[in-house]
Design an enzyme around this catalytic site. Structure first.
Site, mmCIF file in Angstrom:
data_model
loop_
_atom_site.group_PDB
_atom_site.id
_atom_site.type_symbol
_atom_site.label_atom_id
_atom_site.label_comp_id
_atom_site.label_asym_id
_atom_site.label_seq_id
_atom_site.Cartn_x
_atom_site.Cartn_y
_atom_site.Cartn_z
ATOM 1 C CB SER A 191 -0.869 0.012 1.261
ATOM 2 O OG SER A 191 -0.025 -0.076 2.390
ATOM 3 N N GLY B 48 -4.654 -0.596 6.452
ATOM 4 C CA GLY B 48 -4.908 -1.232 7.750
ATOM 5 C C GLY B 48 -6.152 -0.697 8.431
ATOM 6 C CB CYS C 96 0.985 -5.650 1.863
ATOM 7 S SG CYS C 96 -0.273 -4.789 2.823
ATOM 8 C CG ASN C 97 2.222 -8.798 7.324
ATOM 9 O OD1 ASN C 97 2.484 -9.917 7.743
ATOM 10 N ND2 ASN C 97 3.175 -7.923 7.046
ATOM 11 C CB THR C 98 -2.881 -4.909 5.705
ATOM 12 O OG1 THR C 98 -2.026 -4.478 6.769
ATOM 13 C CG2 THR C 98 -4.291 -4.424 5.950
ATOM 14 C CB CYS D 125 2.934 -3.766 9.395
ATOM 15 S SG CYS D 125 2.783 -2.361 8.260
ATOM 16 C CG HIS E 63 4.775 0.683 5.970
ATOM 17 N ND1 HIS E 63 3.905 -0.064 5.220
ATOM 18 C CD2 HIS E 63 4.863 1.897 5.365
ATOM 19 C CE1 HIS E 63 3.475 0.679 4.199
ATOM 20 N NE2 HIS E 63 4.035 1.862 4.265
HETATM 21 N N1 DGL Z 1 2.568 -2.497 4.761
HETATM 22 C C1 DGL Z 1 1.276 -2.985 5.065
HETATM 23 C C2 DGL Z 1 1.347 -4.318 5.823
HETATM 24 O O1 DGL Z 1 2.292 -5.064 5.722
HETATM 25 C C3 DGL Z 1 0.214 -2.076 5.685
HETATM 26 C C4 DGL Z 1 0.253 -0.588 5.681
HETATM 27 C C5 DGL Z 1 -1.135 0.066 5.623
HETATM 28 O O2 DGL Z 1 -1.843 0.113 6.637
HETATM 29 O O3 DGL Z 1 -1.493 0.490 4.519
HETATM 30 O O4 DGL Z 1 0.414 -4.686 6.501
#
Ligand code: DGL
Length: 269
Positions: A12, A44, A75-77, A190, A192
Protein backbone atom coordinates in the site's frame (compact mmCIF):
# COMPACT_ATOMS: atom_id res chain seq x y z
CA UNK A 1 15.51 -18.49 -18.65
CA UNK A 2 13.00 -15.79 -19.53
CA UNK A 3 13.34 -12.44 -21.16
CA UNK A 4 12.85 -9.84 -18.51
CA UNK A 5 9.22 -10.27 -17.43
CA UNK A 6 9.25 -8.47 -14.09
CA UNK A 7 8.47 -9.68 -10.62
CA UNK A 8 5.54 -7.59 -9.41
CA UNK A 9 5.88 -6.41 -5.82
CA UNK A 10 2.80 -4.97 -4.19
CA UNK A 11 2.14 -2.95 -1.05
CA UNK A 12 0.00 0.00 0.00
CA UNK A 13 3.06 2.25 0.25
CA UNK A 14 6.80 2.02 0.79
CA UNK A 15 6.64 -0.93 3.21
CA UNK A 16 7.26 -3.50 0.48
CA UNK A 17 10.68 -1.96 -0.02
CA UNK A 18 11.82 -3.83 3.11
CA UNK A 19 11.14 -7.02 1.14
CA UNK A 20 12.59 -5.62 -2.09
CA UNK A 21 16.00 -5.01 -0.50
CA UNK A 22 16.21 -8.65 0.61
CA UNK A 23 15.00 -9.93 -2.74
CA UNK A 24 17.67 -7.96 -4.56
CA UNK A 25 20.39 -9.65 -2.51
CA UNK A 26 19.19 -13.08 -3.63
CA UNK A 27 18.00 -12.23 -7.16
CA UNK A 28 20.00 -9.21 -8.33
CA UNK A 29 19.17 -9.69 -12.01
CA UNK A 30 15.40 -9.99 -11.83
CA UNK A 31 13.55 -6.94 -13.17
CA UNK A 32 11.19 -5.53 -10.56
CA UNK A 33 7.94 -3.63 -10.95
CA UNK A 34 6.99 -2.13 -7.60
CA UNK A 35 3.37 -1.08 -7.21
CA UNK A 36 2.07 0.89 -4.23
CA UNK A 37 -1.65 1.39 -3.86
CA UNK A 38 -1.00 4.60 -1.99
CA UNK A 39 -4.36 5.99 -3.10
CA UNK A 40 -5.80 3.59 -0.51
CA UNK A 41 -3.15 4.07 2.21
CA UNK A 42 -3.39 3.20 5.07
CA UNK A 43 -5.21 0.03 4.16
CA UNK A 44 -4.91 -1.23 7.75
CA UNK A 45 -7.83 1.05 8.59
CA UNK A 46 -10.19 -0.27 5.86
CA UNK A 47 -13.22 -2.49 6.37
CA UNK A 48 -12.59 -6.00 5.04
CA UNK A 49 -15.16 -6.28 2.24
CA UNK A 50 -14.41 -3.10 0.27
CA UNK A 51 -10.68 -3.61 0.75
CA UNK A 52 -10.81 -7.18 -0.52
CA UNK A 53 -12.75 -6.12 -3.58
CA UNK A 54 -10.33 -3.31 -4.29
CA UNK A 55 -7.28 -5.56 -3.92
CA UNK A 56 -8.68 -8.29 -6.17
CA UNK A 57 -9.64 -5.82 -8.89
CA UNK A 58 -6.38 -3.93 -8.76
CA UNK A 59 -4.17 -7.02 -8.78
CA UNK A 60 -6.19 -8.49 -11.61
CA UNK A 61 -5.56 -5.33 -13.65
CA UNK A 62 -1.86 -5.32 -12.77
CA UNK A 63 -1.34 -8.99 -13.64
CA UNK A 64 -3.10 -8.57 -17.00
CA UNK A 65 -1.36 -5.31 -17.85
CA UNK A 66 2.22 -6.15 -16.88
CA UNK A 67 2.26 -9.96 -17.28
CA UNK A 68 4.65 -10.46 -14.36
CA UNK A 69 6.36 -13.84 -14.00
CA UNK A 70 5.41 -13.84 -10.30
CA UNK A 71 3.76 -11.52 -7.80
CA UNK A 72 4.92 -10.82 -4.27
CA UNK A 73 2.24 -9.42 -2.00
CA UNK A 74 4.62 -7.59 0.32
CA UNK A 75 1.87 -6.57 2.70
CA UNK A 76 0.37 -8.50 5.62
CA UNK A 77 -2.82 -6.45 5.62
CA UNK A 78 -3.50 -7.28 1.98
CA UNK A 79 -2.38 -10.89 1.91
CA UNK A 80 -4.10 -12.08 5.11
CA UNK A 81 -7.34 -10.77 3.66
CA UNK A 82 -7.17 -11.49 -0.05
CA UNK A 83 -4.32 -13.99 -0.57
CA UNK A 84 -6.51 -17.06 -0.87
CA UNK A 85 -9.00 -15.44 -3.26
CA UNK A 86 -6.15 -14.00 -5.29
CA UNK A 87 -4.56 -17.42 -5.76
CA UNK A 88 -7.93 -18.89 -6.69
CA UNK A 89 -8.45 -16.16 -9.29
CA UNK A 90 -4.97 -16.68 -10.81
CA UNK A 91 -4.27 -20.40 -10.45
CA UNK A 92 -1.38 -20.42 -12.95
CA UNK A 93 0.35 -17.34 -11.64
CA UNK A 94 2.91 -17.77 -8.84
CA UNK A 95 1.97 -15.60 -5.86
CA UNK A 96 4.19 -15.25 -2.79
CA UNK A 97 2.52 -13.79 0.27
CA UNK A 98 3.37 -12.12 3.55
CA UNK A 99 1.83 -13.34 6.78
CA UNK A 100 2.65 -12.58 10.43
CA UNK A 101 5.74 -14.62 11.42
CA UNK A 102 3.91 -16.30 14.30
CA UNK A 103 5.24 -19.82 13.63
CA UNK A 104 8.96 -18.87 13.77
CA UNK A 105 8.26 -16.68 16.81
CA UNK A 106 6.61 -19.59 18.64
CA UNK A 107 9.57 -21.84 17.80
CA UNK A 108 12.09 -19.29 19.04
CA UNK A 109 10.58 -17.75 22.17
CA UNK A 110 12.11 -18.74 25.50
CA UNK A 111 9.61 -16.98 27.76
CA UNK A 112 6.51 -18.01 25.76
CA UNK A 113 5.41 -14.36 25.66
CA UNK A 114 5.20 -13.15 22.07
CA UNK A 115 3.72 -9.93 20.71
CA UNK A 116 2.51 -9.35 17.17
CA UNK A 117 2.75 -5.72 16.11
CA UNK A 118 0.57 -5.08 13.06
CA UNK A 119 -2.07 -2.86 11.50
CA UNK A 120 -5.57 -2.89 13.02
CA UNK A 121 -6.71 -4.86 9.96
CA UNK A 122 -4.13 -7.63 10.37
CA UNK A 123 -4.81 -8.12 14.09
CA UNK A 124 -8.54 -8.57 13.32
CA UNK A 125 -8.07 -11.15 10.57
CA UNK A 126 -9.39 -14.69 10.90
CA UNK A 127 -6.12 -15.70 9.12
CA UNK A 128 -4.03 -14.30 12.00
CA UNK A 129 -6.16 -16.09 14.63
CA UNK A 130 -5.74 -19.32 12.69
CA UNK A 131 -1.95 -18.92 12.65
CA UNK A 132 -1.98 -18.53 16.44
CA UNK A 133 -4.24 -21.56 16.94
CA UNK A 134 -2.17 -23.70 14.58
CA UNK A 135 1.36 -22.75 15.62
CA UNK A 136 1.40 -20.87 18.90
CA UNK A 137 -1.24 -22.49 21.09
CA UNK A 138 1.37 -23.01 23.84
CA UNK A 139 2.41 -19.35 23.82
CA UNK A 140 0.80 -16.26 25.19
CA UNK A 141 0.38 -14.17 22.05
CA UNK A 142 -0.55 -10.54 22.41
CA UNK A 143 -1.90 -8.83 19.30
CA UNK A 144 -1.05 -5.14 19.17
CA UNK A 145 -2.81 -3.11 16.48
CA UNK A 146 -1.15 0.19 15.64
CA UNK A 147 -3.07 3.03 14.01
CA UNK A 148 -0.09 5.20 13.15
CA UNK A 149 3.13 3.24 12.70
CA UNK A 150 2.80 2.67 8.94
CA UNK A 151 2.31 6.42 8.44
CA UNK A 152 5.24 7.13 10.76
CA UNK A 153 7.44 4.86 8.64
CA UNK A 154 6.33 6.69 5.47
CA UNK A 155 7.23 10.00 7.13
CA UNK A 156 10.63 8.85 8.40
CA UNK A 157 11.61 7.53 5.00
CA UNK A 158 10.77 10.88 3.43
CA UNK A 159 13.10 12.56 5.90
CA UNK A 160 10.44 13.87 8.31
CA UNK A 161 11.54 12.60 11.74
CA UNK A 162 8.99 11.08 14.10
CA UNK A 163 9.53 11.59 17.83
CA UNK A 164 10.48 8.81 20.25
CA UNK A 165 7.32 9.51 22.22
CA UNK A 166 5.11 8.95 19.17
CA UNK A 167 6.81 5.62 18.50
CA UNK A 168 6.74 4.61 22.17
CA UNK A 169 2.99 5.19 22.27
CA UNK A 170 2.52 2.66 19.45
CA UNK A 171 4.84 -0.10 20.70
CA UNK A 172 4.54 0.02 24.50
CA UNK A 173 1.64 -2.47 24.58
CA UNK A 174 4.00 -5.09 23.11
CA UNK A 175 5.91 -5.38 26.38
CA UNK A 176 4.34 -7.71 28.89
CA UNK A 177 5.63 -9.04 32.24
CA UNK A 178 3.85 -12.07 33.63
CA UNK A 179 4.83 -14.49 36.41
CA UNK A 180 8.40 -13.21 36.37
CA UNK A 181 8.66 -13.64 32.60
CA UNK A 182 8.88 -11.00 29.90
CA UNK A 183 7.98 -10.72 26.24
CA UNK A 184 11.08 -11.76 24.32
CA UNK A 185 9.89 -11.58 20.67
CA UNK A 186 7.95 -8.92 18.82
CA UNK A 187 6.79 -9.96 15.36
CA UNK A 188 6.93 -7.07 12.89
CA UNK A 189 3.74 -8.01 11.05
CA UNK A 190 3.56 -5.00 8.75
CA UNK A 191 6.19 -4.53 6.09
CA UNK A 192 6.55 -0.86 6.95
CA UNK A 193 7.80 -1.54 10.47
CA UNK A 194 11.31 -2.91 9.83
CA UNK A 195 12.23 0.59 8.66
CA UNK A 196 11.67 1.68 12.27
CA UNK A 197 13.29 -1.33 13.95
CA UNK A 198 16.45 0.53 14.98
CA UNK A 199 14.35 3.19 16.65
CA UNK A 200 12.28 0.51 18.39
CA UNK A 201 15.45 -1.12 19.68
CA UNK A 202 16.57 2.13 21.27
CA UNK A 203 13.30 2.96 23.02
CA UNK A 204 12.22 -0.55 24.06
CA UNK A 205 11.96 -1.03 27.85
CA UNK A 206 14.05 -4.22 27.52
CA UNK A 207 15.76 -6.04 24.64
CA UNK A 208 13.62 -8.33 22.48
CA UNK A 209 13.98 -10.00 19.07
CA UNK A 210 12.22 -7.93 16.42
CA UNK A 211 11.20 -10.53 13.86
CA UNK A 212 11.25 -9.31 10.27
CA UNK A 213 10.05 -11.88 7.70
CA UNK A 214 11.56 -10.12 4.66
CA UNK A 215 14.43 -12.53 4.16
CA UNK A 216 12.15 -15.57 4.43
CA UNK A 217 9.82 -14.05 1.82
CA UNK A 218 12.76 -13.44 -0.51
CA UNK A 219 13.86 -17.06 -0.08
CA UNK A 220 10.36 -18.22 -0.92
CA UNK A 221 10.45 -16.19 -4.16
CA UNK A 222 13.71 -17.95 -5.08
CA UNK A 223 12.09 -21.33 -4.46
CA UNK A 224 9.00 -20.44 -6.49
CA UNK A 225 11.00 -19.20 -9.48
CA UNK A 226 13.29 -22.23 -9.57
CA UNK A 227 15.20 -22.11 -12.85
CA UNK A 228 12.97 -19.43 -14.33
CA UNK A 229 15.57 -16.70 -14.02
CA UNK A 230 15.86 -13.61 -16.18
CA UNK A 231 18.44 -12.13 -18.47
CA UNK A 232 18.09 -8.47 -17.65
CA UNK A 233 18.19 -6.30 -20.77
CA UNK A 234 21.06 -3.78 -20.54
CA UNK A 235 18.73 -0.77 -20.56
CA UNK A 236 16.20 -2.13 -18.09
CA UNK A 237 15.13 0.15 -15.23
CA UNK A 238 13.25 -1.23 -12.28
CA UNK A 239 10.08 0.82 -12.06
CA UNK A 240 7.62 1.92 -9.42
CA UNK A 241 4.00 2.84 -9.92
CA UNK A 242 2.02 4.72 -7.25
CA UNK A 243 -1.73 4.53 -7.80
CA UNK A 244 -2.39 8.06 -6.50
CA UNK A 245 -0.13 9.46 -9.20
CA UNK A 246 1.95 11.24 -6.54
CA UNK A 247 5.20 12.40 -8.08
CA UNK A 248 7.39 14.45 -5.76
CA UNK A 249 11.12 15.01 -5.58
CA UNK A 250 11.17 13.36 -2.13
CA UNK A 251 9.48 10.22 -3.46
CA UNK A 252 11.72 10.06 -6.53
CA UNK A 253 14.79 10.39 -4.29
CA UNK A 254 13.56 7.74 -1.93
CA UNK A 255 12.80 5.30 -4.74
CA UNK A 256 16.11 6.00 -6.46
CA UNK A 257 17.80 4.85 -3.26
CA UNK A 258 16.14 1.48 -3.87
CA UNK A 259 17.06 1.46 -7.56
CA UNK A 260 13.52 2.29 -8.71
CA UNK A 261 12.41 4.85 -11.24
CA UNK A 262 8.97 6.33 -10.68
CA UNK A 263 6.64 5.90 -13.64
CA UNK A 264 5.23 9.40 -13.67
CA UNK A 265 1.93 10.60 -15.04
CA UNK A 266 -1.51 9.38 -14.08
CA UNK A 267 -1.76 5.62 -14.48
CA UNK A 268 -5.38 4.57 -14.58
CA UNK A 269 -6.53 1.85 -12.20
N1 DGL B 1 2.57 -2.50 4.76
C1 DGL B 1 1.28 -2.98 5.06
C2 DGL B 1 1.35 -4.32 5.82
O1 DGL B 1 2.29 -5.06 5.72
C3 DGL B 1 0.21 -2.08 5.69
C4 DGL B 1 0.25 -0.59 5.68
C5 DGL B 1 -1.13 0.07 5.62
O2 DGL B 1 -1.84 0.11 6.64
O3 DGL B 1 -1.49 0.49 4.52
O4 DGL B 1 0.41 -4.69 6.50
Amino acid sequence: MTDGRPILMFDSGVGGLTVLRELRLLLPYEPILYVADDAAFPIGAWEEEPLKERLLNLLDTLIRRYQPKASVIACNTAFTLAGEALRAAHPDHPIVGTVPAIKPAAERTASGLVSVLATPGTVRRAYTKKLIDSFASKCHVRLVGSDHLASHAEQELRGEPVSDDSLRAEISACFLEKDGLRTDIVVLACTHYPFLANRFRRIAPWPVDWLDPAEAIARQVVRVLGDDLSVRPADFHDRAVFTSGQDTAALRRLLAGFGLELSGGQQRF
